[in-house]
Scaffold this motif. Structure first.
Motif, PDB file in Angstrom:
ATOM      1  N   THR A 149      30.013  39.306  65.349  1.00  0.00           N
ATOM      2  CA  THR A 149      30.784  39.390  64.113  1.00  0.00           C
ATOM      3  C   THR A 149      31.937  40.376  64.309  1.00  0.00           C
ATOM      4  O   THR A 149      31.764  41.455  64.888  1.00  0.00           O
ATOM      5  N   LEU A 150      33.124  39.992  63.837  1.00  0.00           N
ATOM      6  CA  LEU A 150      34.299  40.856  63.927  1.00  0.00           C
ATOM      7  C   LEU A 150      34.542  41.490  62.568  1.00  0.00           C
ATOM      8  O   LEU A 150      34.599  40.807  61.535  1.00  0.00           O
ATOM      9  N   SER A 151      34.716  42.806  62.562  1.00  0.00           N
ATOM     10  CA  SER A 151      34.941  43.555  61.327  1.00  0.00           C
ATOM     11  C   SER A 151      35.692  44.833  61.671  1.00  0.00           C
ATOM     12  O   SER A 151      35.812  45.197  62.858  1.00  0.00           O
ATOM     13  N   PRO A 152      36.239  45.557  60.670  1.00  0.00           N
ATOM     14  CA  PRO A 152      37.000  46.772  60.959  1.00  0.00           C
ATOM     15  C   PRO A 152      36.213  47.749  61.826  1.00  0.00           C
ATOM     16  O   PRO A 152      35.024  47.985  61.599  1.00  0.00           O
ATOM     17  N   GLY A 153      36.893  48.284  62.842  1.00  0.00           N
ATOM     18  CA  GLY A 153      36.279  49.216  63.768  1.00  0.00           C
ATOM     19  C   GLY A 153      35.842  48.586  65.079  1.00  0.00           C
ATOM     20  O   GLY A 153      35.607  49.292  66.058  1.00  0.00           O
ATOM     21  N   VAL A 154      35.748  47.255  65.111  1.00  0.00           N
ATOM     22  CA  VAL A 154      35.343  46.574  66.342  1.00  0.00           C
ATOM     23  C   VAL A 154      36.542  46.484  67.285  1.00  0.00           C
ATOM     24  O   VAL A 154      37.663  46.210  66.852  1.00  0.00           O
ATOM     25  N   GLU A 155      36.309  46.719  68.571  1.00  0.00           N
ATOM     26  CA  GLU A 155      37.372  46.636  69.566  1.00  0.00           C
ATOM     27  C   GLU A 155      36.928  45.770  70.735  1.00  0.00           C
ATOM     28  O   GLU A 155      35.738  45.655  71.019  1.00  0.00           O
ATOM     29  N   LYS A 210      41.291  40.804  70.387  1.00  0.00           N
ATOM     30  CA  LYS A 210      42.674  40.444  70.726  1.00  0.00           C
ATOM     31  C   LYS A 210      42.855  38.930  70.710  1.00  0.00           C
ATOM     32  O   LYS A 210      43.867  38.413  70.225  1.00  0.00           O
ATOM     33  N   GLN A 211      41.879  38.205  71.249  1.00  0.00           N
ATOM     34  CA  GLN A 211      41.956  36.744  71.266  1.00  0.00           C
ATOM     35  C   GLN A 211      42.012  36.188  69.845  1.00  0.00           C
ATOM     36  O   GLN A 211      42.833  35.319  69.532  1.00  0.00           O
ATOM     37  N   PHE A 212      41.161  36.703  68.950  1.00  0.00           N
ATOM     38  CA  PHE A 212      41.140  36.210  67.573  1.00  0.00           C
ATOM     39  C   PHE A 212      42.439  36.567  66.844  1.00  0.00           C
ATOM     40  O   PHE A 212      43.030  35.724  66.149  1.00  0.00           O
ATOM     41  N   GLU A 213      42.900  37.808  66.988  1.00  0.00           N
ATOM     42  CA  GLU A 213      44.122  38.225  66.293  1.00  0.00           C
ATOM     43  C   GLU A 213      45.329  37.406  66.762  1.00  0.00           C
ATOM     44  O   GLU A 213      46.193  37.043  65.957  1.00  0.00           O
ATOM     45  N   ARG A 214      45.372  37.119  68.060  1.00  0.00           N
ATOM     46  CA  ARG A 214      46.468  36.286  68.585  1.00  0.00           C
ATOM     47  C   ARG A 214      46.452  34.909  67.931  1.00  0.00           C
ATOM     48  O   ARG A 214      47.504  34.341  67.610  1.00  0.00           O
ATOM     49  N   GLU A 215      45.269  34.372  67.697  1.00  0.00           N
ATOM     50  CA  GLU A 215      45.153  33.036  67.135  1.00  0.00           C
ATOM     51  C   GLU A 215      45.551  32.979  65.663  1.00  0.00           C
ATOM     52  O   GLU A 215      46.264  32.057  65.252  1.00  0.00           O
ATOM     53  N   GLU A 228      42.070  45.928  68.695  1.00  0.00           N
ATOM     54  CA  GLU A 228      41.404  46.707  67.651  1.00  0.00           C
ATOM     55  C   GLU A 228      41.452  45.966  66.313  1.00  0.00           C
ATOM     56  O   GLU A 228      42.522  45.570  65.844  1.00  0.00           O
ATOM     57  N   TYR A 229      40.294  45.771  65.716  1.00  0.00           N
ATOM     58  CA  TYR A 229      40.182  45.100  64.417  1.00  0.00           C
ATOM     59  C   TYR A 229      40.327  46.189  63.340  1.00  0.00           C
ATOM     60  O   TYR A 229      39.427  46.986  63.112  1.00  0.00           O
ATOM     61  N   THR A 230      41.475  46.178  62.680  1.00  0.00           N
ATOM     62  CA  THR A 230      41.790  47.237  61.718  1.00  0.00           C
ATOM     63  C   THR A 230      41.677  46.715  60.291  1.00  0.00           C
ATOM     64  O   THR A 230      41.405  45.530  60.050  1.00  0.00           O
ATOM     65  N   ALA A 231      41.928  47.629  59.331  1.00  0.00           N
ATOM     66  CA  ALA A 231      41.943  47.218  57.927  1.00  0.00           C
ATOM     67  C   ALA A 231      43.047  46.201  57.677  1.00  0.00           C
ATOM     68  O   ALA A 231      42.895  45.291  56.851  1.00  0.00           O
ATOM     69  N   ALA A 232      44.174  46.329  58.417  1.00  0.00           N
ATOM     70  CA  ALA A 232      45.257  45.353  58.276  1.00  0.00           C
ATOM     71  C   ALA A 232      44.813  43.971  58.781  1.00  0.00           C
ATOM     72  O   ALA A 232      45.173  42.937  58.202  1.00  0.00           O
ATOM     73  N   THR A 233      44.029  43.968  59.845  1.00  0.00           N
ATOM     74  CA  THR A 233      43.486  42.698  60.335  1.00  0.00           C
ATOM     75  C   THR A 233      42.597  42.077  59.261  1.00  0.00           C
ATOM     76  O   THR A 233      42.676  40.866  58.987  1.00  0.00           O
ATOM     77  N   ALA A 234      41.758  42.886  58.643  1.00  0.00           N
ATOM     78  CA  ALA A 234      40.843  42.396  57.609  1.00  0.00           C
ATOM     79  C   ALA A 234      41.616  41.801  56.435  1.00  0.00           C
ATOM     80  O   ALA A 234      41.195  40.779  55.853  1.00  0.00           O
ATOM     81  N   ASP A 235      42.751  42.404  56.071  1.00  0.00           N
ATOM     82  CA  ASP A 235      43.569  41.856  54.979  1.00  0.00           C
ATOM     83  C   ASP A 235      44.093  40.458  55.347  1.00  0.00           C
ATOM     84  O   ASP A 235      44.079  39.542  54.511  1.00  0.00           O
ATOM     85  N   ALA A 236      44.553  40.313  56.595  1.00  0.00           N
ATOM     86  CA  ALA A 236      45.047  39.010  57.042  1.00  0.00           C
ATOM     87  C   ALA A 236      43.911  37.991  57.068  1.00  0.00           C
ATOM     88  O   ALA A 236      44.098  36.821  56.718  1.00  0.00           O
ATOM     89  N   VAL A 237      42.728  38.436  57.446  1.00  0.00           N
ATOM     90  CA  VAL A 237      41.578  37.536  57.496  1.00  0.00           C
ATOM     91  C   VAL A 237      41.200  37.069  56.091  1.00  0.00           C
ATOM     92  O   VAL A 237      40.816  35.911  55.890  1.00  0.00           O
ATOM     93  N   ARG A 238      41.319  37.954  55.115  1.00  0.00           N
ATOM     94  CA  ARG A 238      41.017  37.539  53.733  1.00  0.00           C
ATOM     95  C   ARG A 238      41.962  36.428  53.279  1.00  0.00           C
ATOM     96  O   ARG A 238      41.554  35.485  52.599  1.00  0.00           O
ATOM     97  N   GLU A 239      43.245  36.553  53.641  1.00  0.00           N
ATOM     98  CA  GLU A 239      44.194  35.482  53.300  1.00  0.00           C
ATOM     99  C   GLU A 239      43.793  34.175  53.976  1.00  0.00           C
ATOM    100  O   GLU A 239      43.830  33.104  53.362  1.00  0.00           O
ATOM    101  N   TRP A 240      43.425  34.272  55.250  1.00  0.00           N
ATOM    102  CA  TRP A 240      42.986  33.093  56.012  1.00  0.00           C
ATOM    103  C   TRP A 240      41.740  32.472  55.368  1.00  0.00           C
ATOM    104  O   TRP A 240      41.669  31.258  55.185  1.00  0.00           O
ATOM    105  N   GLN A 241      40.790  33.324  54.991  1.00  0.00           N
ATOM    106  CA  GLN A 241      39.561  32.828  54.358  1.00  0.00           C
ATOM    107  C   GLN A 241      39.855  32.178  53.003  1.00  0.00           C
ATOM    108  O   GLN A 241      39.257  31.149  52.655  1.00  0.00           O
ATOM    109  N   GLU A 242      40.779  32.747  52.250  1.00  0.00           N
ATOM    110  CA  GLU A 242      41.147  32.153  50.961  1.00  0.00           C
ATOM    111  C   GLU A 242      41.719  30.755  51.156  1.00  0.00           C
ATOM    112  O   GLU A 242      41.370  29.809  50.424  1.00  0.00           O
ATOM    113  N   ASP A 243      42.591  30.616  52.174  1.00  0.00           N
ATOM    114  CA  ASP A 243      43.192  29.304  52.433  1.00  0.00           C
ATOM    115  C   ASP A 243      42.153  28.276  52.885  1.00  0.00           C
ATOM    116  O   ASP A 243      42.308  27.079  52.627  1.00  0.00           O
TER     117      ASP A 243
END
Length: 362
Positions: free
Chosen positions: A124-130, A135-140, A154-169
């Motif tokens: 599972t990827l979540s904030p704090g995971v490196e 990197k592969q997931f963020e690139r995608e 690095e999976y940051t809070a900013a990454t989590a915000d982008a993931v929420r948008e992706w999950q909403e879509d």
């Protein structure tokens, strides 16, 4: 995710090949005894023991080539095994192409998504995971148009915000985390080959859901381990289609596989599976699955001196020689051998030149 279903044996057609070295030794040894040299070098024979036939030393391009039968298709399928629990509520149609961000199947009506990459999703990827998987997931998801973060390891809070948008879509719960099993990675777009489960089946971790292949047609050839010299990644080949058209191709992958025997008492066979991509895919239009011929070139030697393989004599002190015929007499000279191909062998040594006559032992 690759399955390990035993592969059935393929019928193999062997083309013209170099004579085996063992056969050359036996033939040469017999020939040496026949002419009475016992393998000696620089021996001299009179007309009474001259060889029954002769050949000329020729200069030519010697090519070690071999023809094999292959199967035209989409390559070996890869199995997608589920990691989520629930009920399978949808499956991508067989034959359909799924691209980056597309849905492979649904569990409890929630999507399992295809992304591109070589590293399997294993946690599972979540904030704090490196790590490299981050990197592969963020690139995608960046390639899918989501931003506001840096595509690094690095999976940051900013990454989590982008993931929420992706999950909403996608209509998924907006957790900001990527649970294991939500994403499946493949090198590129895929073609759905078959379903391993049906809509309504229980989704269970480790249970196969579907299989996929690449989207471009390729030729698969099964070679024996003795033909491994042919399986050079990047080497050019010629593919002959069922209509007789010859299409250039290139070896794009090789893999050692173990094929189960049809006879349950027989031992499995080790094979070299070669994948060939053609340079003009349009030439294969209309053939979803068919048998084709593939011409391999293992090696070639331009502008070399050659003699028939049968002209070689096995020398008592080791190595090979040939009997040079000069008028009413002959002599045996040692030679260095090179490439064997098409019944001839590359030779060099003192006295070996184009047009020289050599003996052909009985």
């Amino acid at each position: 995710m690759s399955g390990e279903t035993p592969r059935p044996n393929r019928r193999r057609r062997t083309g013209t090949v170099v004579a085996a070295a063992a056969a050359v030794v036996l033939a040469g040894a017999a020939a040496a005894a026949a002419v009475g040299y016992g393998g000696g070098v620089e021996g001299t024979a009179d007309a009474a023991v001259l060889p029954p036939a002769t050949e000329k030393v020729t200069r030519q391009t010697l090519i070690d080539a071999q023809a094999e039968s292959g199967e035209l298709g989409y390559g070996e399928p890869t199995t997608v095994s589920g990691k989520l629990t629930g009920t399978i509520t949808a499956l991508a149609a067989t034959g359909a192409t799924v691209n980056r961000g597309g849905t492979l199947y649904r569990v409890d009506n929630e999507r399992v998504v295809l992304l591109y990459g070589s590293l399997p999703a294993y946690r599972t990827l979540s904030p704090g995971v490196e790590g490299a998987d981050v990197k592969q997931f963020e690139r995608e998801i960046a390639a899918l148009g989501y931003d506001g973060f840096t595509a690094d390891d690095e999976y940051t809070a900013a990454t989590a915000d982008a993931v929420r948008e992706w999950q909403e879509d996608l209509g998924l719960p907006e957790t900001g985390r990527v649970e294991q099993g939500r994403v499946v990675y493949a090198p590129s777009q895929v073609r759905i080959d078959a379903h391993s489960a049906a809509v309504g089946d229980a989704a269970q971790p480790g249970k196969g859901v579907l299989t996929y292949t690449r989207t471009a047609r390729v030729v698969t050839v099964s070679l024996g381990v003795d033909d491994q010299r042919l399986a050079r990644k990047g080497a050019g080949v010629q593919v002959t289609t069922p209509t007789g058209a010859r299409v250039p191709g290139r070896i794009t992958a090789t893999e050692t596989v173990v094929e189960s025997a049809q006879d349950p008492d027989a031992e499995p066979e080790t094979k070299i599976e070669v994948t060939v991509s053609v340079t003009d895919p349009k030439a294969l239009a209309g053939f979803d699955a068919a048998s084709v011929d593939v011409d391999f070139t293992a090696s070639q030697r331009p502008n070399v001196l050659t003699v028939p393989v049968a002209a070689l004599l096995a020398l008592a002190e080791g190595g090979y020689g040939v009997e040079i015929v000069e008028g009413a007499g002959s002599r045996v000279v040692a030679v260095e051998t090179g490439l064997f191909a098409s019944g001839r062998v590359e030779v060099s040594g003192e006295g070996i030149a184009e047009g020289v006559t050599v003996g052909m032992p009985a």
